[in-house]
Design an enzyme around this catalytic site. Sequence first.
Site, short mmCIF file in Angstrom:
data_model
loop_
_atom_site.label_atom_id
_atom_site.label_comp_id
_atom_site.label_asym_id
_atom_site.label_seq_id
_atom_site.Cartn_x
_atom_site.Cartn_y
_atom_site.Cartn_z
N ASP A 149 87.39 51.58 -8.18
CA ASP A 149 88.09 51.25 -6.93
C ASP A 149 87.79 49.81 -6.52
O ASP A 149 86.64 49.45 -6.30
CB ASP A 149 87.62 52.19 -5.80
CG ASP A 149 88.04 53.64 -6.03
OD1 ASP A 149 89.18 53.85 -6.46
OD2 ASP A 149 87.24 54.54 -5.76
N ASN A 181 87.36 61.33 -8.12
CA ASN A 181 88.75 61.31 -8.58
C ASN A 181 88.99 60.27 -9.68
O ASN A 181 90.15 59.96 -10.00
CB ASN A 181 89.67 60.98 -7.39
CG ASN A 181 89.60 62.04 -6.31
OD1 ASN A 181 89.84 63.22 -6.57
ND2 ASN A 181 89.26 61.65 -5.08
N GLY A 192 82.19 51.76 -2.36
CA GLY A 192 81.16 52.06 -3.35
C GLY A 192 80.31 53.27 -3.04
O GLY A 192 79.63 53.77 -3.92
N ARG A 200 81.71 60.12 -1.03
CA ARG A 200 82.54 60.73 0.03
C ARG A 200 81.67 61.22 1.19
O ARG A 200 81.96 60.96 2.35
CB ARG A 200 83.32 61.90 -0.57
CG ARG A 200 84.56 62.26 0.20
CD ARG A 200 85.30 63.40 -0.48
NE ARG A 200 85.67 63.09 -1.86
CZ ARG A 200 86.11 63.99 -2.74
NH1 ARG A 200 86.23 65.26 -2.39
NH2 ARG A 200 86.43 63.64 -3.98
N SER A 259 83.57 57.64 -7.40
CA SER A 259 84.66 58.55 -7.04
C SER A 259 84.67 59.81 -7.89
O SER A 259 84.49 59.75 -9.11
CB SER A 259 86.00 57.84 -7.20
OG SER A 259 87.05 58.76 -6.98
N ASP A 291 83.19 49.15 -12.33
CA ASP A 291 83.50 50.01 -11.20
C ASP A 291 85.03 50.21 -11.25
O ASP A 291 85.73 49.48 -11.95
CB ASP A 291 83.07 49.30 -9.91
CG ASP A 291 83.53 50.02 -8.67
OD1 ASP A 291 83.31 51.24 -8.59
OD2 ASP A 291 84.12 49.36 -7.78
N ASP A 309 82.97 45.38 -6.88
CA ASP A 309 83.55 44.75 -5.68
C ASP A 309 82.80 45.12 -4.41
O ASP A 309 83.11 44.58 -3.34
CB ASP A 309 85.02 45.18 -5.50
CG ASP A 309 85.12 46.62 -5.07
OD1 ASP A 309 84.48 47.48 -5.72
OD2 ASP A 309 85.81 46.90 -4.07
C1 BG6 Z 1 84.20 54.75 -4.54
C2 BG6 Z 1 84.90 54.07 -3.40
O1 BG6 Z 1 84.67 54.26 -5.76
O2 BG6 Z 1 84.40 56.16 -4.50
C3 BG6 Z 1 84.44 54.67 -2.09
O3 BG6 Z 1 84.60 52.69 -3.41
C4 BG6 Z 1 84.68 56.18 -2.11
O4 BG6 Z 1 85.16 54.07 -1.04
C5 BG6 Z 1 83.95 56.78 -3.30
O5 BG6 Z 1 84.21 56.77 -0.91
C6 BG6 Z 1 84.14 58.29 -3.41
O6 BG6 Z 1 85.46 58.57 -3.74
P1 BG6 Z 1 86.11 60.01 -3.83
O7 BG6 Z 1 87.39 59.78 -4.55
O8 BG6 Z 1 85.16 60.89 -4.62
O9 BG6 Z 1 86.26 60.51 -2.45
MG MG Z 2 84.60 49.55 -5.85
#
Ligand code: BG6
Ligand code: MG
Length: 218
Positions: A12, A119, A47, A50, A117, A10, A171
């Site tokens: 984040d 991102n 995890g 969004r 994510s 993972d 995590d």
């Molecule tokens: C996960 C995070 O990796 O990505 C979450 O743990 C987050 O908290 C999710 O909401 C989505 O992320 P993003 O960057 O697409 O908004």
């Molecule tokens: Mg994580």
Amino acid sequence: MKPIKACIFDLDGVIVDTAKYHFLAWQRLAQELGITFTEHDNERLKGVSRVESLKIILEIGNKTIAEAEFESAMARKNGWFLDYIHQMTPEEVLPGVQKFLDELKSQNIKIALASSSKNAETILQQIGMLAYFEAIIDGNQVIETKPNPEIFLKAARAIDEKPENCIVFEDAIAGVEAAINGGFRVVGIGLPEVLGEADWVVRGFEGFGLANLQSILQ
Ligand code: BG6
Ligand code: MG
């Protein structure tokens, strides 16, 4: 013991502590919406996607908003989040991560990323870690959010390995569940009282190597 042929990470909270930036950005949005949102509430967001995160915040505040407002709220939050991300440097890679990944590489163990994510690539680029991963599956490539195992199964497929031969590092409670649901062995990164379902829980990668992994999984 089953062989360890690949490790799936993972992002984040495992490779880098972006959870604090997610929290600050969501908290700012919650304030705008008149919702009290605490760090304790933030655990539920780890995890998950969004969209699911905003749904949880609205549920906490007992609020509903129109679809257009939902979209613009997510976009605002993401803009603030990206402001933080664009300030990140390689120094923010969590202690021990790079050393552990180097060790995996030297032993020809495959390395993949499975992050909810959208991102993920931007973050990896920003912290100079993009080149480590043979496959990157992120929030742009999945339909289901963790605890659904889709993301880990896709990552395993991308590196041509069976789940039983991969170790997942996570995590988030939702992420640990997703890995278990997919038939993976999973190491929780964090506190045993939070991630008790994992096969093993460690605080982080500082001082952690392949020998530790092999011995805890025996
Ligand atoms: C996960 C995070 O990796 O990505 C979450 O743990 C987050 O908290 C999710 O909401 C989505 O992320 P993003 O960057 O697409 O908004
Ligand atoms: Mg994580």
